[in-house]
Design a protein around this motif. Structure first.
Motif, PDB file in Angstrom:
ATOM      1  N   ILE A 186       0.845  -1.211   0.000  1.00 35.04           N
ATOM      2  CA  ILE A 186       0.000   0.000   0.000  1.00 35.04           C
ATOM      3  C   ILE A 186       0.883   1.266   0.000  1.00 35.04           C
ATOM      4  CG2 ILE A 186      -0.435   0.123   2.521  1.00 35.04           C
ATOM      5  CD1 ILE A 186      -3.117   0.702  -0.107  1.00 35.04           C
ATOM      6  N   SER A 187       1.997   1.207   0.713  1.00 36.48           N
ATOM      7  CA  SER A 187       2.897   2.378   0.728  1.00 36.48           C
ATOM      8  C   SER A 187       3.448   2.649  -0.669  1.00 36.48           C
ATOM      9  CB  SER A 187       4.081   2.146   1.664  1.00 36.48           C
ATOM     10  OG  SER A 187       3.599   1.970   2.959  1.00 36.48           O
ATOM     11  N   ARG A 188       3.783   1.591  -1.371  1.00 37.84           N
ATOM     12  CA  ARG A 188       4.324   1.757  -2.727  1.00 37.84           C
ATOM     13  C   ARG A 188       3.270   2.371  -3.659  1.00 37.84           C
ATOM     14  NH1 ARG A 188       7.732  -1.049  -6.497  1.00 37.84           N
ATOM     15  NH2 ARG A 188       7.904   0.467  -8.204  1.00 37.84           N
ATOM     16  N   LEU A 189       2.024   1.897  -3.515  1.00 30.29           N
ATOM     17  CA  LEU A 189       0.954   2.462  -4.355  1.00 30.29           C
ATOM     18  C   LEU A 189       0.772   3.949  -4.062  1.00 30.29           C
ATOM     19  CD1 LEU A 189      -1.864  -0.277  -4.421  1.00 30.29           C
ATOM     20  CD2 LEU A 189      -0.354   0.399  -6.296  1.00 30.29           C
ATOM     21  N   ILE A 190       0.853   4.311  -2.784  1.00 30.64           N
ATOM     22  CA  ILE A 190       0.690   5.730  -2.418  1.00 30.64           C
ATOM     23  C   ILE A 190       1.827   6.552  -3.030  1.00 30.64           C
ATOM     24  CG2 ILE A 190       0.709   7.383  -0.492  1.00 30.64           C
ATOM     25  CD1 ILE A 190      -0.769   5.211   1.193  1.00 30.64           C
ATOM     26  N   PHE A 217      -6.895  10.057  -5.216  1.00 29.84           N
ATOM     27  CA  PHE A 217      -6.602   8.628  -5.093  1.00 29.84           C
ATOM     28  C   PHE A 217      -5.633   8.374  -3.935  1.00 29.84           C
ATOM     29  CE2 PHE A 217      -8.362   8.505  -9.412  1.00 29.84           C
ATOM     30  CZ  PHE A 217      -9.181   7.392  -9.315  1.00 29.84           C
ATOM     31  N   CYS A 218      -4.667   9.288  -3.758  1.00 28.74           N
ATOM     32  CA  CYS A 218      -3.731   9.125  -2.623  1.00 28.74           C
ATOM     33  C   CYS A 218      -4.492   9.195  -1.307  1.00 28.74           C
ATOM     34  CB  CYS A 218      -2.677  10.233  -2.632  1.00 28.74           C
ATOM     35  SG  CYS A 218      -1.529  10.057  -3.984  1.00 28.74           S
ATOM     36  N   GLU A 219      -5.418  10.150  -1.245  1.00 26.62           N
ATOM     37  CA  GLU A 219      -6.179  10.314   0.001  1.00 26.62           C
ATOM     38  C   GLU A 219      -6.974   9.046   0.315  1.00 26.62           C
ATOM     39  OE1 GLU A 219      -9.659  12.110   2.344  1.00 26.62           O
ATOM     40  OE2 GLU A 219      -9.727  11.326   0.319  1.00 26.62           O
ATOM     41  N   ARG A 220      -7.576   8.456  -0.729  1.00 31.50           N
ATOM     42  CA  ARG A 220      -8.339   7.206  -0.522  1.00 31.50           C
ATOM     43  C   ARG A 220      -7.409   6.063  -0.125  1.00 31.50           C
ATOM     44  NH1 ARG A 220     -14.239   7.612  -1.320  1.00 31.50           N
ATOM     45  NH2 ARG A 220     -14.187   9.856  -1.528  1.00 31.50           N
ATOM     46  N   ARG A 223      -6.803   6.099   3.397  1.00 32.44           N
ATOM     47  CA  ARG A 223      -7.944   5.527   4.134  1.00 32.44           C
ATOM     48  C   ARG A 223      -7.890   4.001   4.088  1.00 32.44           C
ATOM     49  NH1 ARG A 223     -13.295   9.035   2.436  1.00 32.44           N
ATOM     50  NH2 ARG A 223     -12.244  11.036   2.239  1.00 32.44           N
ATOM     51  N   VAL A 224      -7.480   3.448   2.938  1.00 34.50           N
ATOM     52  CA  VAL A 224      -7.336   1.984   2.830  1.00 34.50           C
ATOM     53  C   VAL A 224      -6.340   1.517   3.886  1.00 34.50           C
ATOM     54  CG1 VAL A 224      -6.437   0.101   1.382  1.00 34.50           C
ATOM     55  CG2 VAL A 224      -7.924   1.836   0.371  1.00 34.50           C
ATOM     56  N   ILE A 256      -8.995  -2.603  -4.042  1.00 32.30           N
ATOM     57  CA  ILE A 256      -7.681  -2.874  -3.421  1.00 32.30           C
ATOM     58  C   ILE A 256      -7.878  -3.248  -1.952  1.00 32.30           C
ATOM     59  CG2 ILE A 256      -5.484  -1.768  -2.725  1.00 32.30           C
ATOM     60  CD1 ILE A 256      -5.710  -0.137  -5.399  1.00 32.30           C
ATOM     61  N   PHE A 257      -8.788  -2.523  -1.273  1.00 33.88           N
ATOM     62  CA  PHE A 257      -9.049  -2.868   0.129  1.00 33.88           C
ATOM     63  C   PHE A 257      -9.594  -4.286   0.256  1.00 33.88           C
ATOM     64  CE2 PHE A 257     -11.960  -3.328   3.689  1.00 33.88           C
ATOM     65  CZ  PHE A 257     -11.057  -3.146   4.742  1.00 33.88           C
ATOM     66  N   CYS A 258     -10.518  -4.667  -0.638  1.00 35.73           N
ATOM     67  CA  CYS A 258     -11.111  -6.029  -0.571  1.00 35.73           C
ATOM     68  C   CYS A 258     -10.004  -7.083  -0.588  1.00 35.73           C
ATOM     69  CB  CYS A 258     -12.043  -6.275  -1.756  1.00 35.73           C
ATOM     70  SG  CYS A 258     -13.563  -5.317  -1.688  1.00 35.73           S
ATOM     71  N   VAL A 259      -9.031  -6.896  -1.455  1.00 37.01           N
ATOM     72  CA  VAL A 259      -7.935  -7.875  -1.569  1.00 37.01           C
ATOM     73  C   VAL A 259      -7.130  -7.913  -0.264  1.00 37.01           C
ATOM     74  CG1 VAL A 259      -5.853  -8.526  -2.838  1.00 37.01           C
ATOM     75  CG2 VAL A 259      -7.769  -7.454  -4.057  1.00 37.01           C
ATOM     76  N   LEU A 260      -6.775  -6.734   0.240  1.00 43.49           N
ATOM     77  CA  LEU A 260      -5.945  -6.661   1.455  1.00 43.49           C
ATOM     78  C   LEU A 260      -6.677  -7.241   2.661  1.00 43.49           C
ATOM     79  CD1 LEU A 260      -4.537  -3.091   0.809  1.00 43.49           C
ATOM     80  CD2 LEU A 260      -3.167  -5.187   0.932  1.00 43.49           C
ATOM     81  N   HIS A 261      -7.954  -6.912   2.774  1.00 36.21           N
ATOM     82  CA  HIS A 261      -8.757  -7.349   3.910  1.00 36.21           C
ATOM     83  C   HIS A 261      -8.912  -8.878   3.918  1.00 36.21           C
ATOM     84  CE1 HIS A 261     -11.800  -6.867   7.021  1.00 36.21           C
ATOM     85  NE2 HIS A 261     -12.613  -7.655   6.330  1.00 36.21           N
TER      86      HIS A 261
END
Ligand code: F2R
Ligand code: MG
Ligand code: MG
Length: 342
Positions: A186-190, A217-220, A223-224, A256-261
């Motif tokens: 997630i850090s890399r995506l940000i 998108f960064c802000e979201r 939140r993820v 992306i959150f669905c996958v991580l969760h």
């Protein structure tokens, strides 16, 4: 690599059942998925929608042209729509697809620029078909560039095409094994999206269009990260923090959150489910744009878990899943060809 395309088709086909539903109890999702396992029903067929129809165009174009060719891809989108217009396309994008069919058209990006009084579409139609770019190109700058251009054929608003860039990057990183370290993923995506959203057009669009944060998108994605750090998160919180709608901004970070969760087992999901099944089931339970969120989450998860994790019974029920399997193998060859050439 093979898992990404197949799982995306699965997400689209099984998610179609609930697209547009406000509330989808997990029990209803599990009943729907159990139905796919029922051998007495014979070969049920869940049809794919625009998500898969357009992804197939991207795949065929990349394979036939050995890379990105805007004229060829535009022609394929138009031809596919004209051959099969009832796949549940967005009401705005239909205008673009009709214009792309014109032999007189000189600039294939112009119809997309004319959408919504010149502001362009912020829908998730560019993102839902972005996975093949991550499968065809080994280098991240190519993945970003071609996912962006491929989306701009229908989505000229930065909130639309940057969603495609984010989705393609998530699949790319997942293919590299980055989901083994979720925090770093997630850090890399940000970090990557900080750069992407620093572009002038992106800053202009957010001011005029959605009154969102400067780098939405960064802000979201922040939140993820907050949500994934928590032990318990309700479906309602996910919807209110990330969204479940048709805008790329309200669906790509959600996928992306669905996958991580779902990297870990969850007590409200069957123990027999692997990570891929968990991801798809959870995506459907969010309601809203279920086919597209499950399609995008499926692509990211499928890249991580591989085709072996795809339940055969589910696959048998989904139109286009076998084709996706074969096409993924052919894209794999292109990926190696491209990596040797660079
Ligand atoms: N369209 C759907 N589902 C609902 C209809 C299904 C139908 N009832 C059926 O069963 O046949 N699903 C598919 O559409 C989404 C992808 O849409 P795409 O390709 O981004 O289309 P479009 O038209 O460009 O954008 C979608 C809508 O978003 C709003 N919108 C976009 N940009 C806007 C802007 N600048 N200003 C105002 N509104 C904007 C519009 O309402 C667009 O119609 C996927 O879910 C796919 O599954
Ligand atoms: Mg659809
Ligand atoms: Mg949809």
């Amino acid at each position: 690599m093979m898992g990404a395309l197949v799982a995306a088709v699965l997400g689209d086909c099984v998610g179609g059942e609930f697209e547009g539903a406000e509330e989808v109890p997990m029990e209803t999702v599990l009943q729907h998925l159990n139905g796919l396992e029922d051998e007495t029903k014979g070969n049920c067929v869940l049809e794919y929608s625009d998500d898969t129809a357009m992804t197939r165009c991207v795949v065929q174009s990349l394979l036939n042209r050995s890379g990105y060719d805007q004229q060829d891809l535009a022609r394929r989108f138009a031809k596919e729509y004209s051959a099969s217009p009832g796949r549940g396309y967005g009401s705005g994008v239909i205008q673009v697809l009709k214009k792309l069919a014109s032999p007189q058209l000189v600039d294939v990006y112009q119809p997309a620029r004319d959408q919504f009084n010149g502001r362009g579409s912020f829908g998730n139609g560019g993102a839902m078909r972005a996975a093949p770019f991550a499968l065809a190109f080994p280098n991240l700058p190519d993945v970003k560039r071609f996912a962006c251009l491929g989306a701009m054929l229908t989505h000229s608003c930065s909130l639309g095409y940057n969603g495609a860039v984010l989705q393609a990057m998530a699949v790319h990183l997942s293919l590299q094994g980055a989901l083994c370290l979720p925090q770093q993923f997630i850090s890399r995506l940000i970090t990557e999206m900080e750069e992407v959203e620093g572009e002038e057009e992106a800053l202009r669009d957010v001011v005029f269009l959605l009154k969102e944060a400067e780098k939405p998108f960064c802000e979201r994605l922040h939140r993820v990260r907050d949500l994934m750090d928590r032990n318990k998160v309700s479906i309602e919180e996910v919807i209110s923090e990330l969204g479940n709608g048709i805008a790329a901004l309200h669906s790509v970070p959600t996928a992306i959150f669905c996958v991580l969760h779902c990297l870990q087992p969850r007590d409200y999901l069957p123990e027999s489910y692997g990570g891929l099944e968990r991801t798809i089931a959870y995506s459907l339970a969010l309601g809203g744009d279920t086919d597209t969120i499950a399609c995008m989450a499926g692509a990211i998860a499928g890249a991580h878990y591989g085709v072996e994790a795809v339940p055969q019974r589910w696959m048998r029920c989904c139109e286009g899943a076998e084709d996706a399997d074969m096409n993924a193998a052919r894209l794999h060859a292109l990926y190696h060809q491209t990596s040797q050439g660079s």
